[in-house]
Design an enzyme around this catalytic site. Sequence first.
Site, PDB file in Angstrom:
ATOM      1  N   THR A 152      25.653 124.362  10.580  1.00 46.27           N
ATOM      2  CA  THR A 152      25.887 124.556   9.278  1.00 46.27           C
ATOM      3  C   THR A 152      25.037 125.889   8.843  1.00 46.27           C
ATOM      4  O   THR A 152      24.019 126.107   9.326  1.00 46.27           O
ATOM      5  CB  THR A 152      25.455 123.430   8.444  1.00 46.27           C
ATOM      6  OG1 THR A 152      26.130 122.373   8.680  1.00 46.27           O
ATOM      7  CG2 THR A 152      25.825 123.949   6.857  1.00 46.27           C
ATOM      8  N   SER A 158      31.796 123.420   5.850  1.00 44.13           N
ATOM      9  CA  SER A 158      32.898 122.721   6.049  1.00 44.13           C
ATOM     10  C   SER A 158      33.648 123.798   7.189  1.00 44.13           C
ATOM     11  O   SER A 158      34.398 123.354   8.101  1.00 44.13           O
ATOM     12  CB  SER A 158      33.940 122.177   4.999  1.00 44.13           C
ATOM     13  OG  SER A 158      33.147 121.593   4.414  1.00 44.13           O
ATOM     14  N   ARG A 324      19.934  83.694  -8.153  1.00 46.81           N
ATOM     15  CA  ARG A 324      19.627  83.769  -9.621  1.00 46.81           C
ATOM     16  C   ARG A 324      20.405  83.053 -10.531  1.00 46.81           C
ATOM     17  O   ARG A 324      21.581  82.972 -10.179  1.00 46.81           O
ATOM     18  CB  ARG A 324      19.509  85.195  -9.903  1.00 46.81           C
ATOM     19  CG  ARG A 324      18.924  85.537 -11.273  1.00 46.81           C
ATOM     20  CD  ARG A 324      18.740  86.985 -11.334  1.00 46.81           C
ATOM     21  NE  ARG A 324      18.577  87.370 -12.727  1.00 46.81           N
ATOM     22  CZ  ARG A 324      17.404  87.316 -13.484  1.00 46.81           C
ATOM     23  NH1 ARG A 324      16.352  86.607 -12.525  1.00 46.81           N
ATOM     24  NH2 ARG A 324      17.295  87.636 -14.694  1.00 46.81           N
ATOM     25  N   GLY A 413      18.103  94.372 -13.004  1.00 49.75           N
ATOM     26  CA  GLY A 413      16.904  95.214 -12.749  1.00 49.75           C
ATOM     27  C   GLY A 413      16.128  95.132 -11.580  1.00 49.75           C
ATOM     28  O   GLY A 413      15.605  96.004 -11.200  1.00 49.75           O
ATOM     29  N   THR A 434      28.975 113.630   3.088  1.00 50.85           N
ATOM     30  CA  THR A 434      29.031 115.090   3.522  1.00 50.85           C
ATOM     31  C   THR A 434      28.660 115.569   4.859  1.00 50.85           C
ATOM     32  O   THR A 434      29.463 116.578   5.280  1.00 50.85           O
ATOM     33  CB  THR A 434      27.812 115.636   2.306  1.00 50.85           C
ATOM     34  OG1 THR A 434      28.264 115.426   1.061  1.00 50.85           O
ATOM     35  CG2 THR A 434      27.742 117.187   2.593  1.00 50.85           C
ATOM     36  N   GLU A 436      28.198 115.362   8.978  1.00 50.88           N
ATOM     37  CA  GLU A 436      29.125 114.969  10.116  1.00 50.88           C
ATOM     38  C   GLU A 436      30.788 115.169   9.420  1.00 50.88           C
ATOM     39  O   GLU A 436      31.383 114.340   9.709  1.00 50.88           O
ATOM     40  CB  GLU A 436      29.113 113.658  10.281  1.00 50.88           C
ATOM     41  CG  GLU A 436      27.974 113.356  11.632  1.00 50.88           C
ATOM     42  CD  GLU A 436      28.224 114.393  12.993  1.00 50.88           C
ATOM     43  OE1 GLU A 436      29.622 114.316  13.071  1.00 50.88           O
ATOM     44  OE2 GLU A 436      27.303 114.443  13.539  1.00 50.88           O
ATOM     45  N   ASP A 438      32.425 116.970   5.770  1.00 55.09           N
ATOM     46  CA  ASP A 438      32.824 116.718   4.445  1.00 55.09           C
ATOM     47  C   ASP A 438      33.957 115.574   4.317  1.00 55.09           C
ATOM     48  O   ASP A 438      34.890 115.942   4.808  1.00 55.09           O
ATOM     49  CB  ASP A 438      32.765 117.832   3.198  1.00 55.09           C
ATOM     50  CG  ASP A 438      33.392 117.418   2.092  1.00 55.09           C
ATOM     51  OD1 ASP A 438      32.587 117.123   1.180  1.00 55.09           O
ATOM     52  OD2 ASP A 438      34.640 117.456   1.829  1.00 55.09           O
TER      53      ASP A 438
HETATM   54  C1  LIG Z   1      20.369 116.065   4.485  1.00 54.19           C
HETATM   55  C2  LIG Z   1      21.176 116.830   5.301  1.00 54.19           C
HETATM   56  C3  LIG Z   1      21.154 116.907   6.491  1.00 54.19           C
HETATM   57  C4  LIG Z   1      22.079 117.801   7.478  1.00 54.19           C
HETATM   58  N1  LIG Z   1      21.708 118.012   8.604  1.00 54.19           N
HETATM   59  C5  LIG Z   1      22.658 118.899   9.437  1.00 54.19           C
HETATM   60  C6  LIG Z   1      22.236 119.111  10.899  1.00 54.19           C
HETATM   61  O1  LIG Z   1      21.296 118.523  11.278  1.00 54.19           O
HETATM   62  N2  LIG Z   1      22.951 120.148  11.356  1.00 54.19           N
HETATM   63  C7  LIG Z   1      23.853 120.816  10.761  1.00 54.19           C
HETATM   64  O2  LIG Z   1      24.445 121.739  11.344  1.00 54.19           O
HETATM   65  N3  LIG Z   1      24.325 120.681   9.665  1.00 54.19           N
HETATM   66  C8  LIG Z   1      23.592 119.999   8.791  1.00 54.19           C
HETATM   67  N4  LIG Z   1      23.987 119.391   7.491  1.00 54.19           N
HETATM   68  C9  LIG Z   1      25.031 120.086   6.972  1.00 54.19           C
HETATM   69  C10 LIG Z   1      26.211 119.330   6.579  1.00 54.19           C
HETATM   70  O3  LIG Z   1      26.933 119.361   7.727  1.00 54.19           O
HETATM   71  C11 LIG Z   1      26.971 120.460   5.569  1.00 54.19           C
HETATM   72  O4  LIG Z   1      26.447 120.161   4.394  1.00 54.19           O
HETATM   73  C12 LIG Z   1      28.300 119.702   5.577  1.00 54.19           C
HETATM   74  O5  LIG Z   1      29.189 120.195   6.641  1.00 54.19           O
HETATM   75  C13 LIG Z   1      29.061 120.409   4.133  1.00 54.19           C
HETATM   76  O6  LIG Z   1      29.031 122.001   4.068  1.00 54.19           O
HETATM   77  P1  LIG Z   1      28.567 122.331   2.632  1.00 54.19           P
HETATM   78  O7  LIG Z   1      27.245 121.831   2.321  1.00 54.19           O
HETATM   79  O8  LIG Z   1      28.533 123.986   2.945  1.00 54.19           O
HETATM   80  O9  LIG Z   1      29.674 122.095   1.575  1.00 54.19           O
HETATM   81  P2  LIG Z   1      31.213 122.802   1.420  1.00 54.19           P
HETATM   82  O10 LIG Z   1      31.956 122.764   2.827  1.00 54.19           O
HETATM   83  O11 LIG Z   1      30.773 124.025   0.641  1.00 54.19           O
HETATM   84  O12 LIG Z   1      31.732 121.565   0.498  1.00 54.19           O
HETATM   85  C14 LIG Z   1      31.240 121.653  -1.058  1.00 54.19           C
HETATM   86  C15 LIG Z   1      32.495 121.093  -1.735  1.00 54.19           C
HETATM   87  O13 LIG Z   1      33.811 121.801  -1.582  1.00 54.19           O
HETATM   88  C16 LIG Z   1      34.801 121.033  -1.023  1.00 54.19           C
HETATM   89  N5  LIG Z   1      35.499 121.847  -0.241  1.00 54.19           N
HETATM   90  C17 LIG Z   1      35.276 122.608   0.955  1.00 54.19           C
HETATM   91  N6  LIG Z   1      36.317 123.007   1.329  1.00 54.19           N
HETATM   92  C18 LIG Z   1      37.248 122.863   1.154  1.00 54.19           C
HETATM   93  C19 LIG Z   1      38.612 122.711   1.405  1.00 54.19           C
HETATM   94  N7  LIG Z   1      39.183 123.650   2.276  1.00 54.19           N
HETATM   95  N8  LIG Z   1      39.572 122.030   0.253  1.00 54.19           N
HETATM   96  C20 LIG Z   1      39.071 121.432  -0.535  1.00 54.19           C
HETATM   97  N9  LIG Z   1      37.815 121.076  -0.783  1.00 54.19           N
HETATM   98  C21 LIG Z   1      36.986 121.704  -0.158  1.00 54.19           C
HETATM   99  C22 LIG Z   1      34.253 119.806  -0.290  1.00 54.19           C
HETATM  100  O14 LIG Z   1      34.910 118.518  -0.292  1.00 54.19           O
HETATM  101  C23 LIG Z   1      32.926 119.573  -1.070  1.00 54.19           C
HETATM  102  O15 LIG Z   1      32.986 118.795  -2.233  1.00 54.19           O
HETATM  103  C24 LIG Z   1      23.259 118.521   6.713  1.00 54.19           C
HETATM  104  C25 LIG Z   1      23.331 118.350   5.214  1.00 54.19           C
HETATM  105  C26 LIG Z   1      22.295 117.795   4.583  1.00 54.19           C
HETATM  106  C27 LIG Z   1      22.592 117.453   3.205  1.00 54.19           C
END
Ligand SMILES: Cc1cc2nc3c(=O)[nH]c(=O)nc-3n(C[C@H](O)[C@H](O)[C@H](O)COP(=O)(O)OP(=O)(O)OC[C@H]3O[C@@H](n4cnc5c(N)ncnc54)[C@H](O)[C@@H]3O)c2cc1C
Length: 646
Positions: A152, A158, A324, A413, A434, A436, A438
């Site tokens: 990412t 995504s 409870r 609570g 989100t 692995e 979204d």
């Molecule tokens: C705690 C944590 C650990 C992570 N660990 C890793 C890691 O080790 N390695 C790694 O590579 N990544 C990691 N990630 C990243 C994670 O894989 C990404 O956050 C995820 O793939 C989503 O990408 P984004 O955050 O850019 O969200 P976006 O892709 O921007 O999505 C944001 C919103 O837009 C919507 N959306 C996006 N595209 C579309 C579309 N085409 N149509 C409709 N809706 C859409 C989505 O549904 C979502 O609601 C981690 C994230 C977190 C928060």
Amino acid sequence: MSRTPTAAPVDDPCVDDPSVVDSEQLKRVLDGRHHGLREEIRAAHDADWFTPRLHVDEQAHQAWVGEAMQRLTRTPHQVLGFPTAYGGADQVGASVAAFEMLALGDLSLTVKSGVQWGLFGGAVQALGTQVHHDRYLPSIIDFSLPGCFAMTETGHGSDVQGLRTTAVYDPAAEEFVVHTPEDSACKDYIGNAARDGRMAVVFARLVTHGEDRGVHALLVPIRDEAGVTAAGVDIEDCGPKAGLAGVDNGRLRFDHVRVPREALLDRYAHVAADGTYSSPIASANRRFFSMLGALVRGRLSISGAAISATKVGLDVAVRYGQERRQFSDPSTGEEVRLLDHPSHQRKLVPAVARAYAFTFAQAALVEELQAGHDGRLDQSASRRLETDIAAVKAGATWNASRTLQTAREACGGAGYLASSRLPELRADTDVFTTFEGDNTVLMQLVAKNLLTAYAAGAAGGLGAARTLVRSLASRVADRVRVPWPTDVLDPARQVALLREREEHVLDGLARRLRAAVSAGADPTAAASAAQDHMQVLGRAHVDRLLAVAFDERVRSCGEGADAGPTADLLARVRDLFVLSRLEEDMAWFLAHGRLGRADARAVTRHVDRLCAELRPHAVALVDAFGIAPAWSARTTTTGGQQGLAA
Ligand SMILES: Cc1cc2nc3c(=O)[nH]c(=O)nc-3n(C[C@H](O)[C@H](O)[C@H](O)COP(=O)(O)OP(=O)(O)OC[C@H]3O[C@@H](n4cnc5c(N)ncnc54)[C@H](O)[C@@H]3O)c2cc1C
């Protein structure tokens, strides 16, 4: 030691009658093929040390997770999915089962181990070749080489094909130059990066002879053995998160970092010394999706972890509801157990049934994953497996968020206190929807894959004929709008209803897209305009998968007159799962003439009845999850008990 948030102590024994329902037998059914392994892990982890900690600060939590990782290397379970040549067992299915067991405990530890052995190790194993395996797998397995999976970027999550990091090949030096060309190309949220990681699998656009070859994976050192950041690499901590505080997520930036040619994980594409690019897969698009397809184990692992966390939440809430009491029963004057209030049963019993359904669907996918690993799946079966894993991952993680909130409310609570584990479970699993993949985007992938298979079916063959007949039947049923006579308690009919809904939605979506394209719309724009329809299809697919997997499991235990009490109970849990799903989506079934008003009333009546019938077995049903007390009880990082009755 009690596993529930503290409720007023009661003398009454659990209302379950062990002579009627054998929760050990039920546990074996839920555990499935890997029952022996799960029992082994239950025994190994039922030690005080693995009791989830109530961590007062992020640093302490991360330090504890670091230590716990070292301890995990001394168990035999983390290596199961690696090749036998490196001390593993080549059992990817068993490795997912072991991960699911770990997820009954601290989820930061679970995710950290998933990053090290699943994502980092898994990428080296699946995308690399012998040279990478020999050089790195031993130190990945024993955690002497902590690593990251850096896909990412700040600007692209995504849309992996849109990544901006570059890896430009320099033939003179026989090196790749890895570079972050702009702020939005920083690798972001990367697990293991902020504190421990020494190497990263970096996904970057490969450029050879001036040509962009698309996204590929390379191994890039980010720290040395002493923990000093590598030259040209900038590492930043992502800062406090909503959950998973024990995982060190970081941001990586590369400034013309040079790595040798062998750093390219070259199972799917090779770069010769002179920069000549070659690949066994001619199509760049297919190559890219083959590469991602090789990484589906991580997605299935998260699905399994979500199911485990859901079970822990239900275990806590059901036991609390059993102990409870609130409000007196006017006929007896006695205070009523929460679980004897029908609306409390409505909250928890269908949720338990959903947990069973997800368990069986997950187990079926784990079997298929192993079959694929052993080379027993053809291309179309592999594609179907990827689709189903995406669907169940989205369904299971959404279900975790929903059910853990329900469990929290069901404990009042007490469920808001950290000692119940529920706040942390909610916070930690939140992001499962989100990472692995979204969930919304995964549902689009599911719908697109189903459409592709549908189009292939429509092009010819027996499958095509079947699809067409079903599609016609579906259209006739729509036009006539006469509710089909339905015995909602007939399992075959239950599964058929969910299957027919999926086929109906798929057929409708295909016709909608065909009409739009015939009218001159661009296919991508037409698909984009139909995203709402795709989400409905994805969810319908999940429901069908769950119902089929549950039904098959019940049948394998025996059903009907010859069924024992366990199989009979399981059949009723299946009925409750399907009927409560039908009830939730009743508007669709009524609107499409699949069920009539009398059916709708019957469904609600049966859900009420099944909740009441299953209520006496609620504790046995969660006992069968096999959650060791050590996983539910909480201690502080200093070792003291937190708000639990001893
Ligand atoms: C705690 C944590 C650990 C992570 N660990 C890793 C890691 O080790 N390695 C790694 O590579 N990544 C990691 N990630 C990243 C994670 O894989 C990404 O956050 C995820 O793939 C989503 O990408 P984004 O955050 O850019 O969200 P976006 O892709 O921007 O999505 C944001 C919103 O837009 C919507 N959306 C996006 N595209 C579309 C579309 N085409 N149509 C409709 N809706 C859409 C989505 O549904 C979502 O609601 C981690 C994230 C977190 C928060």
